[in-house]
Design a protein around this motif. Structure first.
Motif, PDB file in Angstrom:
ATOM      1  N   HIS A  66       0.900  -1.364   0.039  1.00 53.07           N
ATOM      2  CA  HIS A  66      -0.113   0.087  -0.072  1.00 53.07           C
ATOM      3  C   HIS A  66       0.795   1.161  -0.042  1.00 53.07           C
ATOM      4  O   HIS A  66       1.837   1.427   0.867  1.00 53.07           O
ATOM      5  N   THR A  67       0.737   2.244  -0.729  1.00 52.69           N
ATOM      6  CA  THR A  67       1.553   3.483  -0.869  1.00 52.69           C
ATOM      7  C   THR A  67       0.725   4.714  -0.596  1.00 52.69           C
ATOM      8  O   THR A  67      -0.300   4.998  -1.050  1.00 52.69           O
ATOM      9  N   VAL A  68       1.633   5.336   0.157  1.00 51.81           N
ATOM     10  CA  VAL A  68       1.094   6.535   0.581  1.00 51.81           C
ATOM     11  C   VAL A  68       1.900   7.908   0.234  1.00 51.81           C
ATOM     12  O   VAL A  68       2.900   7.715   0.745  1.00 51.81           O
ATOM     13  N   LEU A  69       1.677   8.739  -0.960  1.00 55.75           N
ATOM     14  CA  LEU A  69       2.510   9.676  -0.905  1.00 55.75           C
ATOM     15  C   LEU A  69       2.072  11.124  -0.142  1.00 55.75           C
ATOM     16  O   LEU A  69       0.949  11.604   0.029  1.00 55.75           O
ATOM     17  N   VAL A  70       3.089  11.614   0.407  1.00 49.99           N
ATOM     18  CA  VAL A  70       3.038  12.733   1.281  1.00 49.99           C
ATOM     19  C   VAL A  70       3.503  14.063   0.569  1.00 49.99           C
ATOM     20  O   VAL A  70       4.448  14.031  -0.472  1.00 49.99           O
ATOM     21  N   LEU A  71       2.861  15.352   0.524  1.00 54.58           N
ATOM     22  CA  LEU A  71       3.113  16.241  -0.196  1.00 54.58           C
ATOM     23  C   LEU A  71       4.153  17.285   0.718  1.00 54.58           C
ATOM     24  O   LEU A  71       4.106  18.545   0.153  1.00 54.58           O
ATOM     25  N   SER A  72       4.739  16.774   1.745  1.00 54.21           N
ATOM     26  CA  SER A  72       5.477  17.599   2.544  1.00 54.21           C
ATOM     27  C   SER A  72       7.022  17.541   1.822  1.00 54.21           C
ATOM     28  O   SER A  72       7.782  18.461   2.540  1.00 54.21           O
ATOM     29  N   GLY A  73       7.386  16.938   0.902  1.00 58.84           N
ATOM     30  CA  GLY A  73       8.445  16.938   0.382  1.00 58.84           C
ATOM     31  C   GLY A  73       8.604  17.452  -0.807  1.00 58.84           C
ATOM     32  O   GLY A  73       8.150  18.528  -1.219  1.00 58.84           O
ATOM     33  N   ILE A  74       9.323  16.461  -1.963  1.00 53.55           N
ATOM     34  CA  ILE A  74       9.618  17.042  -3.321  1.00 53.55           C
ATOM     35  C   ILE A  74       8.447  16.985  -4.223  1.00 53.55           C
ATOM     36  O   ILE A  74       8.365  17.740  -5.276  1.00 53.55           O
TER      37      ILE A  74
ATOM     38  N   HIS B 276       0.887  17.875  -6.232  1.00 50.72           N
ATOM     39  CA  HIS B 276      -0.269  17.290  -7.281  1.00 50.72           C
ATOM     40  C   HIS B 276      -0.035  17.357  -8.727  1.00 50.72           C
ATOM     41  O   HIS B 276      -0.270  16.294  -9.534  1.00 50.72           O
ATOM     42  N   ALA B 277       0.839  18.227  -9.305  1.00 48.67           N
ATOM     43  CA  ALA B 277       1.023  18.388 -10.702  1.00 48.67           C
ATOM     44  C   ALA B 277       2.379  17.210 -10.899  1.00 48.67           C
ATOM     45  O   ALA B 277       2.331  16.684 -12.066  1.00 48.67           O
ATOM     46  N   GLU B 278       3.125  17.121 -10.009  1.00 45.07           N
ATOM     47  CA  GLU B 278       4.184  15.966 -10.151  1.00 45.07           C
ATOM     48  C   GLU B 278       3.559  14.678 -10.355  1.00 45.07           C
ATOM     49  O   GLU B 278       3.851  13.890 -11.268  1.00 45.07           O
ATOM     50  N   VAL B 279       2.471  14.334  -9.747  1.00 43.74           N
ATOM     51  CA  VAL B 279       1.836  13.164  -9.574  1.00 43.74           C
ATOM     52  C   VAL B 279       1.416  12.838 -10.922  1.00 43.74           C
ATOM     53  O   VAL B 279       1.432  11.697 -11.469  1.00 43.74           O
ATOM     54  N   LEU B 280       0.670  13.974 -11.784  1.00 43.07           N
ATOM     55  CA  LEU B 280       0.243  13.799 -13.000  1.00 43.07           C
ATOM     56  C   LEU B 280       1.220  13.284 -14.212  1.00 43.07           C
ATOM     57  O   LEU B 280       0.694  12.912 -15.178  1.00 43.07           O
ATOM     58  N   LYS B 281       2.393  13.475 -13.605  1.00 47.97           N
ATOM     59  CA  LYS B 281       3.364  13.017 -14.836  1.00 47.97           C
ATOM     60  C   LYS B 281       3.635  11.737 -14.975  1.00 47.97           C
ATOM     61  O   LYS B 281       4.312  11.145 -16.126  1.00 47.97           O
ATOM     62  N   TYR B 282       3.055  10.756 -14.066  1.00 43.28           N
ATOM     63  CA  TYR B 282       3.384   9.394 -14.096  1.00 43.28           C
ATOM     64  C   TYR B 282       2.148   8.452 -14.669  1.00 43.28           C
ATOM     65  O   TYR B 282       1.178   8.904 -14.322  1.00 43.28           O
ATOM     66  N   PRO B 283       2.396   7.374 -15.025  1.00 39.02           N
ATOM     67  CA  PRO B 283       1.354   6.594 -15.458  1.00 39.02           C
ATOM     68  C   PRO B 283       0.690   5.882 -14.413  1.00 39.02           C
ATOM     69  O   PRO B 283      -0.254   4.904 -14.281  1.00 39.02           O
ATOM     70  N   PHE B 284       1.241   5.772 -13.167  1.00 37.31           N
ATOM     71  CA  PHE B 284       0.840   5.125 -11.966  1.00 37.31           C
ATOM     72  C   PHE B 284       0.219   6.071 -11.009  1.00 37.31           C
ATOM     73  O   PHE B 284       0.673   7.337 -10.907  1.00 37.31           O
ATOM     74  N   ARG B 285      -0.342   5.665  -9.992  1.00 35.00           N
ATOM     75  CA  ARG B 285      -0.689   6.549  -8.714  1.00 35.00           C
ATOM     76  C   ARG B 285      -0.607   5.746  -7.261  1.00 35.00           C
ATOM     77  O   ARG B 285      -0.594   4.517  -7.310  1.00 35.00           O
ATOM     78  N   PRO B 286      -0.294   6.629  -6.263  1.00 38.14           N
ATOM     79  CA  PRO B 286      -0.271   5.821  -5.001  1.00 38.14           C
ATOM     80  C   PRO B 286      -1.772   5.609  -4.600  1.00 38.14           C
ATOM     81  O   PRO B 286      -2.588   6.064  -5.163  1.00 38.14           O
ATOM     82  N   ASN B 287      -1.927   4.633  -3.529  1.00 35.42           N
ATOM     83  CA  ASN B 287      -2.935   4.314  -3.114  1.00 35.42           C
ATOM     84  C   ASN B 287      -3.661   5.746  -2.367  1.00 35.42           C
ATOM     85  O   ASN B 287      -4.989   5.953  -2.271  1.00 35.42           O
ATOM     86  N   GLU B 288      -2.930   6.387  -1.750  1.00 35.12           N
ATOM     87  CA  GLU B 288      -3.457   7.602  -0.974  1.00 35.12           C
ATOM     88  C   GLU B 288      -2.401   8.867  -1.117  1.00 35.12           C
ATOM     89  O   GLU B 288      -1.285   8.482  -1.393  1.00 35.12           O
ATOM     90  N   ILE B 289      -2.815  10.014  -1.207  1.00 34.56           N
ATOM     91  CA  ILE B 289      -2.144  11.213  -1.206  1.00 34.56           C
ATOM     92  C   ILE B 289      -2.477  11.943  -0.182  1.00 34.56           C
ATOM     93  O   ILE B 289      -3.722  12.153  -0.054  1.00 34.56           O
ATOM     94  N   ILE B 290      -1.548  12.368   0.809  1.00 37.15           N
ATOM     95  CA  ILE B 290      -1.945  13.289   2.003  1.00 37.15           C
ATOM     96  C   ILE B 290      -0.846  14.494   2.082  1.00 37.15           C
ATOM     97  O   ILE B 290       0.199  14.342   1.261  1.00 37.15           O
ATOM     98  N   SER B 291      -1.522  15.286   2.613  1.00 39.56           N
ATOM     99  CA  SER B 291      -0.560  16.531   3.030  1.00 39.56           C
ATOM    100  C   SER B 291       0.963  16.598   3.892  1.00 39.56           C
ATOM    101  O   SER B 291       1.848  16.971   3.538  1.00 39.56           O
ATOM    102  N   GLY B 292       0.805  15.373   4.581  1.00 45.18           N
ATOM    103  CA  GLY B 292       1.828  15.317   5.699  1.00 45.18           C
ATOM    104  C   GLY B 292       1.382  13.907   6.618  1.00 45.18           C
ATOM    105  O   GLY B 292       0.274  13.509   6.567  1.00 45.18           O
ATOM    106  N   VAL B 293       2.292  13.584   7.201  1.00 47.79           N
ATOM    107  CA  VAL B 293       2.328  12.301   8.052  1.00 47.79           C
ATOM    108  C   VAL B 293       1.346  12.468   9.268  1.00 47.79           C
ATOM    109  O   VAL B 293       0.681  11.588   9.939  1.00 47.79           O
ATOM    110  N   HIS B 294       0.981  13.801   9.532  1.00 51.16           N
ATOM    111  CA  HIS B 294      -0.073  14.296  10.676  1.00 51.16           C
ATOM    112  C   HIS B 294      -1.144  13.675  10.257  1.00 51.16           C
ATOM    113  O   HIS B 294      -2.191  13.632  11.294  1.00 51.16           O
ATOM    114  N   GLU B 295      -1.488  13.537   8.980  1.00 52.63           N
ATOM    115  CA  GLU B 295      -3.033  12.814   8.491  1.00 52.63           C
ATOM    116  C   GLU B 295      -3.149  11.356   8.909  1.00 52.63           C
ATOM    117  O   GLU B 295      -4.041  10.829   8.993  1.00 52.63           O
ATOM    118  N   LEU B 296      -1.967  10.649   9.169  1.00 51.79           N
ATOM    119  CA  LEU B 296      -1.956   9.187   9.773  1.00 51.79           C
ATOM    120  C   LEU B 296      -2.040   8.993  11.285  1.00 51.79           C
ATOM    121  O   LEU B 296      -2.231   7.987  11.760  1.00 51.79           O
TER     122      LEU B 296
END
Length: 273
Positions: free
Chosen positions: A223-231, A234-254
């Motif tokens: 299961h993959t979780v992408l956080v947007l607190s690093g590099i 959302h625009a970066e995600v769209l460049k790839y043909p695959f997607r993470p299972n979750e996208i969250i702003s940071g680990v505080h959401e866990l």
């Protein structure tokens, strides 16, 4: 796989738990939550310079408690890979103490005389002499191994050439491509899973990079979780043909308890496991 089914966690370090040696919001609380619930986890990094003990101390200085046995580096993954290839082998190593310590602890002898492997990792002191030796040894039949593919690394003054850049130089001179152990090779994640006795079907990977953390986690069946607190954004995600299972702003959401409630000391929520 839904998040409630997750029993174990792997997480990247930079951009997820820390940013420029400062703990990111929720990182300390998430680590405490895992400890409180006795959840198996590992903190992963492609950096092969430091030992797990060094990184544990650096994280502690940032306000994060991560025991050294909860850290898994590309150097450690490389040593684990080598030990599964041959028993008590020999290697010529270009790298720092994190790499040389891991390879030594795996039972290898480090030598410049007819080694079975040439292993290149991160170092801030690459020398023309050591690179020349690596090229000649590979030309003489040594197997070429690289800890991670990162072409550059950060510094206060700007980017630095990293392992991938040196590996490209050696490849150009020898015509030999290396086997790369670290992310995005799912091999690193599988060795991490073995380290904590976890199964990919019940483990999640948290990362901030689509091209390493997320793709390797996906290929390892996690299961993959992408956080947007690093590099990534959302625009970066769209460049790839695959997607993470979750996208969250940071680990505080866990966190089981919202970070705001923890900080306010809300008696109705603070301390809930």
């Amino acid at each position: 796989m839904d998040r409630p089914q997750i029993e174990c966690w792997l997480t990247d370090m930079d951009g997820v738990l820390v940013q420029e040696n400062q703990a990111l919001p929720g990182a300390a609380e998430l680590l405490a939550q895992w400890r409180r619930k006795d959840v198996p986890y590992l903190v992963l990094t492609n950096n092969s310079i430091y030992t797990a003990r060094d990184l544990s101390a650096r994280l502690r200085h940032s306000g994060l408690t991560v025991p050294e046995d909860r850290i898994w580096t590309s150097a450690m993954a490389t040593a684990d890979f080598l030990s599964n290839q041959v028993e008590s082998g020999t290697a010529f190593v270009v790298g720092e103490v994190g790499l040389t310590t891991a390879i030594h602890e795996a039972g290898f002898i480090m030598t410049e005389t007819d080694p079975e492997f040439v292993v290149v990792g991160e170092t801030h002191t690459y020398s023309f002499e050591s690179i020349t030796k690596a090229i000649r040894l590979i030309n003489n039949g040594a197997r070429f191994i690289v800890t991670n593919p990162d072409a550059t690394g950060p510094s206060p003054e700007g980017v630095l050439p990293a392992t991938g850049s040196i590996a490209a130089l050696i490849t150009k001179a020898t015509g030999r491509e290396p086997y790369v152990v670290g992310k995005p090779n799912p091999m690193m994640f599988r060795s991490a899973l073995n380290r904590i006795g976890a199964h990919s079907m019940t483990t999640a990977m948290i990362g901030d990079r689509m091209d390493t953390d997320i793709v390797a986690g996906m290929e390892a069946g996690m299961h993959t979780v992408l956080v947007l607190s690093g590099i990534s954004d959302h625009a970066e995600v769209l460049k790839y043909p695959f997607r993470p299972n979750e996208i969250i702003s940071g680990v505080h959401e866990l966190l089981d308890v919202p970070l705001a409630d923890m900080e306010s000391g809300d008696p109705d929520t603070a301390g809930i496991a």
